[in-house]
Structure formats: structure tokens, C-alpha cells
Design a protein around this motif. Structure first.
Motif, PDB file in Angstrom:
ATOM      1  N   TRP A  44      43.989  42.364  32.957  1.00 30.36           N
ATOM      2  CA  TRP A  44      43.542  41.665  31.758  1.00 30.36           C
ATOM      3  C   TRP A  44      43.820  40.170  31.850  1.00 30.36           C
ATOM      4  O   TRP A  44      42.995  39.342  31.466  1.00 30.36           O
ATOM      5  CB  TRP A  44      44.238  42.240  30.523  1.00 30.36           C
ATOM      6  CG  TRP A  44      43.826  41.582  29.239  1.00 30.36           C
ATOM      7  CD1 TRP A  44      42.713  41.844  28.494  1.00 30.36           C
ATOM      8  CD2 TRP A  44      44.520  40.527  28.566  1.00 30.36           C
ATOM      9  NE1 TRP A  44      42.671  41.021  27.393  1.00 30.36           N
ATOM     10  CE2 TRP A  44      43.767  40.202  27.406  1.00 30.36           C
ATOM     11  CE3 TRP A  44      45.701  39.833  28.818  1.00 30.36           C
ATOM     12  CZ2 TRP A  44      44.162  39.211  26.524  1.00 30.36           C
ATOM     13  CZ3 TRP A  44      46.104  38.838  27.935  1.00 30.36           C
ATOM     14  CH2 TRP A  44      45.339  38.534  26.799  1.00 30.36           C
ATOM     15  N   LEU A  45      44.973  39.827  32.381  1.00 32.87           N
ATOM     16  CA  LEU A  45      45.375  38.424  32.417  1.00 32.87           C
ATOM     17  C   LEU A  45      44.668  37.638  33.514  1.00 32.87           C
ATOM     18  O   LEU A  45      44.301  36.479  33.327  1.00 32.87           O
ATOM     19  CB  LEU A  45      46.892  38.332  32.600  1.00 32.87           C
ATOM     20  CG  LEU A  45      47.533  36.961  32.375  1.00 32.87           C
ATOM     21  CD1 LEU A  45      47.273  36.463  30.953  1.00 32.87           C
ATOM     22  CD2 LEU A  45      49.039  37.046  32.614  1.00 32.87           C
ATOM     23  N   SER A  46      44.436  38.272  34.684  1.00 33.70           N
ATOM     24  CA  SER A  46      43.910  37.546  35.841  1.00 33.70           C
ATOM     25  C   SER A  46      42.428  37.773  36.105  1.00 33.70           C
ATOM     26  O   SER A  46      41.785  36.959  36.765  1.00 33.70           O
ATOM     27  CB  SER A  46      44.687  37.949  37.093  1.00 33.70           C
ATOM     28  OG  SER A  46      44.384  39.282  37.465  1.00 33.70           O
ATOM     29  N   GLY A  47      41.879  38.904  35.645  1.00 31.10           N
ATOM     30  CA  GLY A  47      40.503  39.244  35.967  1.00 31.10           C
ATOM     31  C   GLY A  47      40.348  39.984  37.276  1.00 31.10           C
ATOM     32  O   GLY A  47      39.260  40.463  37.611  1.00 31.10           O
ATOM     33  N   PHE A  48      41.442  40.136  38.036  1.00 32.43           N
ATOM     34  CA  PHE A  48      41.412  40.860  39.311  1.00 32.43           C
ATOM     35  C   PHE A  48      41.593  42.343  39.039  1.00 32.43           C
ATOM     36  O   PHE A  48      42.585  42.757  38.441  1.00 32.43           O
ATOM     37  CB  PHE A  48      42.518  40.344  40.238  1.00 32.43           C
ATOM     38  CG  PHE A  48      42.731  41.178  41.472  1.00 32.43           C
ATOM     39  CD1 PHE A  48      41.710  41.375  42.384  1.00 32.43           C
ATOM     40  CD2 PHE A  48      43.964  41.778  41.712  1.00 32.43           C
ATOM     41  CE1 PHE A  48      41.901  42.155  43.513  1.00 32.43           C
ATOM     42  CE2 PHE A  48      44.168  42.555  42.836  1.00 32.43           C
ATOM     43  CZ  PHE A  48      43.132  42.747  43.746  1.00 32.43           C
ATOM     44  N   THR A  49      40.632  43.164  39.489  1.00 32.52           N
ATOM     45  CA  THR A  49      40.613  44.578  39.137  1.00 32.52           C
ATOM     46  C   THR A  49      41.142  45.507  40.225  1.00 32.52           C
ATOM     47  O   THR A  49      41.134  46.727  40.043  1.00 32.52           O
ATOM     48  CB  THR A  49      39.182  45.022  38.784  1.00 32.52           C
ATOM     49  OG1 THR A  49      38.326  44.808  39.929  1.00 32.52           O
ATOM     50  CG2 THR A  49      38.646  44.247  37.596  1.00 32.52           C
ATOM     51  N   GLY A  50      41.595  44.963  41.354  1.00 27.25           N
ATOM     52  CA  GLY A  50      42.154  45.817  42.402  1.00 27.25           C
ATOM     53  C   GLY A  50      43.373  46.578  41.907  1.00 27.25           C
ATOM     54  O   GLY A  50      44.048  46.158  40.961  1.00 27.25           O
ATOM     55  N   THR A  66      48.106  39.953  46.935  1.00 27.67           N
ATOM     56  CA  THR A  66      47.552  41.278  47.181  1.00 27.67           C
ATOM     57  C   THR A  66      47.400  41.481  48.684  1.00 27.67           C
ATOM     58  O   THR A  66      47.536  40.540  49.469  1.00 27.67           O
ATOM     59  CB  THR A  66      46.210  41.474  46.445  1.00 27.67           C
ATOM     60  OG1 THR A  66      45.853  42.863  46.484  1.00 27.67           O
ATOM     61  CG2 THR A  66      45.088  40.658  47.074  1.00 27.67           C
ATOM     62  N   ASP A  67      47.115  42.727  49.077  1.00 25.74           N
ATOM     63  CA  ASP A  67      47.048  43.044  50.506  1.00 25.74           C
ATOM     64  C   ASP A  67      45.615  42.989  51.028  1.00 25.74           C
ATOM     65  O   ASP A  67      44.672  42.719  50.280  1.00 25.74           O
ATOM     66  CB  ASP A  67      47.683  44.408  50.788  1.00 25.74           C
ATOM     67  CG  ASP A  67      47.003  45.550  50.064  1.00 25.74           C
ATOM     68  OD1 ASP A  67      45.777  45.691  50.195  1.00 25.74           O
ATOM     69  OD2 ASP A  67      47.694  46.315  49.365  1.00 25.74           O
ATOM     70  N   SER A  68      45.472  43.269  52.336  1.00 25.38           N
ATOM     71  CA  SER A  68      44.200  43.048  53.028  1.00 25.38           C
ATOM     72  C   SER A  68      43.051  43.879  52.474  1.00 25.38           C
ATOM     73  O   SER A  68      41.882  43.533  52.659  1.00 25.38           O
ATOM     74  CB  SER A  68      44.370  43.341  54.524  1.00 25.38           C
ATOM     75  OG  SER A  68      44.732  44.698  54.738  1.00 25.38           O
ATOM     76  N   ARG A  69      43.346  44.977  51.793  1.00 24.76           N
ATOM     77  CA  ARG A  69      42.273  45.798  51.216  1.00 24.76           C
ATOM     78  C   ARG A  69      41.462  45.026  50.198  1.00 24.76           C
ATOM     79  O   ARG A  69      40.289  45.332  49.949  1.00 24.76           O
ATOM     80  CB  ARG A  69      42.873  47.045  50.547  1.00 24.76           C
ATOM     81  CG  ARG A  69      43.602  47.991  51.462  1.00 24.76           C
ATOM     82  CD  ARG A  69      44.302  49.075  50.658  1.00 24.76           C
ATOM     83  NE  ARG A  69      45.328  48.535  49.781  1.00 24.76           N
ATOM     84  CZ  ARG A  69      45.948  49.237  48.827  1.00 24.76           C
ATOM     85  NH1 ARG A  69      45.610  50.492  48.612  1.00 24.76           N
ATOM     86  NH2 ARG A  69      46.894  48.684  48.084  1.00 24.76           N
ATOM     87  N   GLN A  73      37.627  40.830  47.581  1.00 21.43           N
ATOM     88  CA  GLN A  73      37.435  41.091  46.153  1.00 21.43           C
ATOM     89  C   GLN A  73      38.198  40.082  45.312  1.00 21.43           C
ATOM     90  O   GLN A  73      37.676  39.539  44.326  1.00 21.43           O
ATOM     91  CB  GLN A  73      37.900  42.508  45.817  1.00 21.43           C
ATOM     92  CG  GLN A  73      37.804  42.872  44.345  1.00 21.43           C
ATOM     93  CD  GLN A  73      38.326  44.275  44.068  1.00 21.43           C
ATOM     94  OE1 GLN A  73      38.428  45.110  44.963  1.00 21.43           O
ATOM     95  NE2 GLN A  73      38.664  44.555  42.821  1.00 21.43           N
ATOM     96  N   ALA A  74      39.449  39.823  45.694  1.00 19.97           N
ATOM     97  CA  ALA A  74      40.277  38.897  44.915  1.00 19.97           C
ATOM     98  C   ALA A  74      39.724  37.473  44.970  1.00 19.97           C
ATOM     99  O   ALA A  74      39.745  36.751  43.961  1.00 19.97           O
ATOM    100  CB  ALA A  74      41.715  38.930  45.428  1.00 19.97           C
TER     101      ALA A  74
END
Length: 590
Positions: A44-50, A66-69, A73-74
Motif C-alpha cells: 500500500w505504501l510503496s506500490g510494489f506488489t511483489g 527485494t531479491d532477483s525474482r 517488476q520493482a
């Protein structure tokens, strides 16, 4: 509010409360991988859904790790947010604590929501930033103060996971837990992780997407146990069944008060990696720190669970055969997008008996989208799939008798030599691991090279682990075993079910991953000790038109032919004639 406005609002609270940095993890009070909507705070705060990532907001800056996966996306989702992306594990990228060391003053106040931070995480933070004289401020859930329409706690029905599926009564499981408690000289055992609670008490729920779990804590005593959950979520009939085993129900919100009431003379067994800080601080009794005994116990599937998992694989195989037949028959004739594929996968699975939902959000990555190992299709990224290129599909189902997880990479048209080479090298790695024979006591990190060797020989690699444990109508990711390069002490044991999923990713072009689930089995005992092996239990064909046969060894080719024969023999009786004929062609020997 936009992401930038949310970050600005949080930063205002930091100034107001004199907090120099605030940390938001991806988890909930139970240290879960998938969380109820209420605790999607980082998203919610960042917009990143991973599903994995940590956000840190200081009074001046913001960063997400975050990691390589999720790198690609990020990068897309954080664009324009003012949040800097830190790619974990890459050269020159500071860890969260290294970055904080350079950003914070002496004696800084570092805050987080103490219900969503584990004891182990807190200790690591203090250890790494000890030179700064760090002050931990864990009592403020600052996001709650700015999230006006924050979702409420889920309130779905909790149901009994019957012994016909679990293979073991909750009473016998409690006996095993209490035996471990006795060995540790403990009067009580606190359980905060949802999968452990669900396994021990043979309950399931629908509070979290993909994982059939209920929000709950448990305190197990020597003679009785208490489940803390939403009291209106459980039927009187199930309450009665639990009471017969000296298991009592209390309200979910009462847990911290009750932990405080445990006598100071008692000893409490708990797992610091799976216990939130507030629960830990609520206990004034002596604490004995161990991994939850149920972690290892539930990873070793009993005969009923093993049979159930194999039955779930058969149902899943039927659904996937019907899906891939549909895809081949319709591609180029009607518009098919990544979203279309996701919907059809669920549709075909839903026709199977005791289907309870997907085990995770399907990853459908066409062409360059497949290069994102955990790609998630959005309305903006959704693309049409055509009769060309590579299509990566990683999906799974939840059935009352088991959990599935499978990846297939499909050539949608003719492949070039490079694509075929990569396709075959990844398949070689998957087969080599599936064929492994190894002495008892071998750990997953000892076997990881088998899945990578063919790629390494060509100067190629992948950035994720090779295998994770899989639960039985439970979490699709579970421990304590894994197959990856990082050293982990847990040996692979008979009854453990683990994924076998090497991959290879060319950014901007395509991704390839082949995945089956493998069951660890007794093989033989010789004068040199006890040996184990794997039985592949996933049932779905591989598209042989992507293979360069000459790159396979005779043993690898024989394995693939035997596997395909097994797939046909088990699935064909469940199919109509047209699907049988189609599958026979797909599984013919090479």
C-alpha cells in the motif's frame, strides 16, 4: 493518495515522533509469506506488489530491498515514487543495515510495528547497528495512522481437516509436540505461525489468499491447549471436537494478555523466527528458543498425505492436459492473453474434485515477461499470446488432499538454436536432480549443483533457489528443507516433498523454467550406509519440440521417456478419446 503522498504523510509522522527511520516488512503478525489485505502495508505504501521486499523510510530518503525474482517488476512499479530500489545480492548493493548505518545519526530512533517484526529480525537489527546506539521504537503502527480505509481482520469460516486427509489425529500430533516440550523442559509452547497452528490442530481456513489458513495463535500446555482465533469463525461442532482433546478456544485479540499471565516460574518454548516481538515481550516466564517442532514434523508426510498428494497431482495433471490441449487448439484462432491463460488454468482445475483454489497467483510470462521469475500480470502489462516465442506458466492448485506447484515452458512456435539450447540445458538440470541418489544426511545445498551443472558448463546460471518444501493442503512454500546454494543444516528425509525447478532468464527476451515436485524416498542400505532418492510425483508432459536431443545423455533421455510413459499411463484413463490421442502424441518416446 499517490505513493509519493503516502510516503510524505509517513515522513511527517517520523518528524512528529522523532523517529529517524521506519521499517515496513512484507509480513503480518504471524511472519507469513502471503498476508491478509490488512497487512499489505508495504504494498500500500510503496506500490510494489511483489511478495518479498522491505521498505525503509527515513526523514529524508526511502529505499526498497527485494531479491532477483522481482528486480524488473520493482523497477517498473517504483518508477516516479521517490523510492530507491536496492537489488539484493548484486555487487555494490548495500544491505538494509549497511544503508541505515550510513544514513542514521548516533543514538537513532528506529521504528517498526512490533507485531510484524520477528524477534530474530529485531536482534539482527540491534546487532548490525549496535555501534550507533540504536533505540528500538516498536509500539507504533504508523501506517495505520494514515491508511484511512485499511481493511479489517478477515473473518472466514474455520473447518476441520479430517483425518482421512491429514492421516493423523490432532491428539497424536499434540503428543509429539509435548514430547519435544518435555525434552526442552518446557511447560508451554507458543505457536505464532499459521501453518504450524493449522497442521498441529488439523484446522484450515480461508483468511489468506492461496494458503488455506486461519488467523490464529496457540499456546500448548502439558495437558491442554488454547487456540486464539475469531470465535465467530468456528462452529459449535468443531469446538466440541476440539474440547474432547482438551483444546479450548479464546478470542484472537486476547493472546498478549494471556501470554503475560503465564507464571514466571514456567518455561515457554518458542521459535524466534516465527514469533513477533510484541508476543515475545508479553512473556515474563523463562523462554527456551528452538525451531517449532511442527516445522520438521509436518514436512515429513505420512502415507495418507503422500497418497493424497499423488492423487492431487493426478487431478492437476488432468486439468493441465485439458488446458494445454485447449491452448494448442485455440492459439491464433481467438485472442488469448496472459490473463486469459490465468483464467483458463483456474477454470480447468476447478472442475476437479475437492478443488479449493489456487496455491499461489499464477505466473504467466510470455516472451520477455518470462524473464521476470515472479512476474505478475497486470491490466497494463497483459499481452496477447501468439504462435511464436516462449510462454512460461508457473501455477498450482489447492485440493483437500494435496497442494500442487508446476512450471512448464511452452514453445508457441519454432525456436531458434539459442532458445532450444537454453530450454534443453534447464531440462537437463531438472532431470539430473530428479535422478539423484544420495546418502542419508545429505542436505539440499549438497544437491543444488546437480540442477545447475549443465548451465554452469556453458557459463550460465539462475539467481533463485532450486527447490522449496511443499505442504499438504497447506502452504506451497514450507520448510525446513530446501534445495539451494546457501548452506542450510536440515537434511533431506524420506517423506519430504520438494520442488525441482531450475531456470534460465534472458532479460528482454524470454525465461525458461521447468518444475516438478519430488518425493524423498528410501532407496537402499549398503555396507556404506543408507541411501535415498527422489520419486517425481508431478504428472504433466514436457514439450519435446523445444529439446535438442543430442544435448541429453542416454540416461536423461531414458528418464524423460519413462516419465512420459508414466504420465500417459496414469492420466489417460481420466481423459476422453481426443485428449488421450493428443497426450499420446505429446508423450511419445524420443
Amino acid at each position: 493518495m499517490t505513493v509519493a503522498e503516502r510516503v510524505s504523510a509517513l515522513r511527517s509522522l517520523l518528524h512528529e515522533k522523532n523517529i529517524h527511520a521506519y521499517i515496513i516488512t512484507s509480513t503480518d503478525p504471524h511472519m507469513s509469506e502471503y498476508v491478509p489485505d490488512r497487512w499489505t502495508t508495504r504494498q500500500w505504501l510503496s506500490g510494489f506488489t511483489g511478495s518479498a521486499g522491505t521498505l525503509i523510510i527515513t526523514q529524508e530518503k526511502a529505499g526498497l530491498w527485494t531479491d532477483s525474482r522481482y528486480f524488473l517488476q520493482a523497477e517498473t512499479q517504483l518508477a516516479g515514487s521517490g523510492i530507491e530500489l536496492f537489488k539484493m545480492g548484486t555487487a555494490g548493493t548495500p544491505t538494509q543495515n549497511e544503508w541505515l548505518s550510513g544514513e542514521l545519526p548516533i543514538n537513532p530512533n528506529v521504528g517498526f510495528d512490533g507485531t510484524c517484526f520477528s524477534v530474530a529480525q529485531t536482534r539482527e537489527l540491534k546487532n548490525k547497528l549496535g555501534d550507533l546506539g540504536i533505540n528500538i521504537i516498536e509500539e507504533f503502527d504508523l501506517v495505520n495512522e494514515i491508511w484511512e480505509s485499511r481493511p479489517k481482520l478477515p473473518n472466514q469460516s474455520i473447518f476441520d481437516h479430517e483425518v482421512s486427509y491429514s492421516g493423523q489425529t490432532r491428539y497424536s500430533k499434540l503428543l509429539q509436540i509435548r514430547k519435544k516440550m518435555k525434552e526442552c523442559e518446557c511447560n508451554f509452547h507458543f505457536v505464532g505461525s499459521l501453518d504450524d497452528v493449522a497442521w498441529i490442530f488439523n484446522i484450515r481456513g480461508n483468511d489468506i489468499d492461496y494458503n488455506p489458513l486461519a488467523l490464529a495463535y496457540a499456546v500448548i500446555g502439558i495437558e491442554s491447549a488454547t487456540l486464539y482465533l475469531g470465535e465467530d469463525q468456528i462452529s459449535n461442532d468443531l469446538i466440541q471436537k476440539l474440547t474432547e482433546d482438551e483444546i479450548y478456544i479464546a478470542d484472537y485479540g486476547q493472546i498478549f494478555n494471556d501470554l503475560d499471565k503465564i507464571p514466571g516460574s514456567a518455561s515457554v518454548l518458542l521459535d524466534v523466527n516465527r514469533t513477533n516481538l510484541n508476543a515475545f515481550y508479553s512473556i515474563s516466564a523463562n523462554i527456551v528458543e528452538r525451531e517449532n517442532p511442527s516445522q520438521l514434523l509436518k514436512s515429513i508426510k505420512n502415507d495418507v498425505e503422500t497418497d493424497g498428494m499423488k492423487n492431487a497431482m493426478k487431478k492437476d495433471g488432468v486439468a493441465l492436459t485439458q488446458f494445454y490441449y485447449w491452448l494448442e487448439e485455440n492459439i491464433g484462432k481467438t485472442k488469448i492473453t496472459e490473463f486469459t491463460v490465468m483464467g483458463k488454468l483456474k477454470e480447468f482445475r476447478s472442475l476437479q474434485k475437492n478443488f479449493k483454489g489456487e496455491s499461489f497467483g499464477s505466473i504467466v510470462g510470455y516472451k520477455d515477461h518470462g524473464a521476470h521469475p515472479h512476474y505478475s500480470t497486470t491490466p497494463e502489462s497483459d499481452v496477447e499470446i501468439k504462435a511464436e516465442g516462449l510462454l512460461l506458466i508457473d501455477s498450482g492448485g489447492q485440493y483437500l488432499d494435496g497442494t500442487t506447484d508446476i512450471t512448464r515452458t511452452i514453445p508457441m512456435g519454432e525456436l531458434n538454436e539459442e532458445e532450444k539450447t537454453d530450454f534443453t540445458l534447464v531440462l537437463k538440470g531438472m532431470i539430473q536432480l530428479a535422478m539423484a541418489k544420495f546418502p542419508k544426511g545429505t542436505r539440499g545445498c549438497n544437491l543444488d549443483i546437480l540442477a545447475r551443472q549443465a548451465l554452469w558448463n556453458r557459463g550460465k546460471n539462475y539467481g533463485h533457489g532450486t527447490g522449496h518444501g511443499v505442504g499438504c493442503f497447506m502452504n506451497v512454500h514450507e520448510g525446513p528443507q530446501s534445495i539451494r546454494q546457501e548452506i542450510k543444516d536440515q537434511a533431506l528425509l524420506p517423506g519430504m516433498i520438494t520442488s525441482d525447478e531450475p531456470g534460465f532468464y534472458r532479460e528482454g527476451f524470454y525465461g525458461i523454467r521447468h518444475e516438478n515436485l519430488i518425493l524423498c524416498c528410501q532407496e537402499e542400505t549398503t555396507q556404506f550406509g543408507e541411501f535415498l532418492s527422489f520419486e517425481t510425483i508431478t504428472l504433466c508432459h514436457f514439450e519435446t519440440k523445444g529439446i535438442i536431443y543430442e544435448l541429453l545423455t542416454p540416461e536423461e533421455r531414458q528418464w524423460l521417456n519413462n516419465y512420459h510413459q508414466k504420465v500417459y499411463d496414469i492420466l489417460s484413463p481420466e481423459l476422453d478419446e481426443s485428449h488421450q490421442n493428443w497426450l499420446k502424441e505429446k508423450t511419445k518416446a524420443i
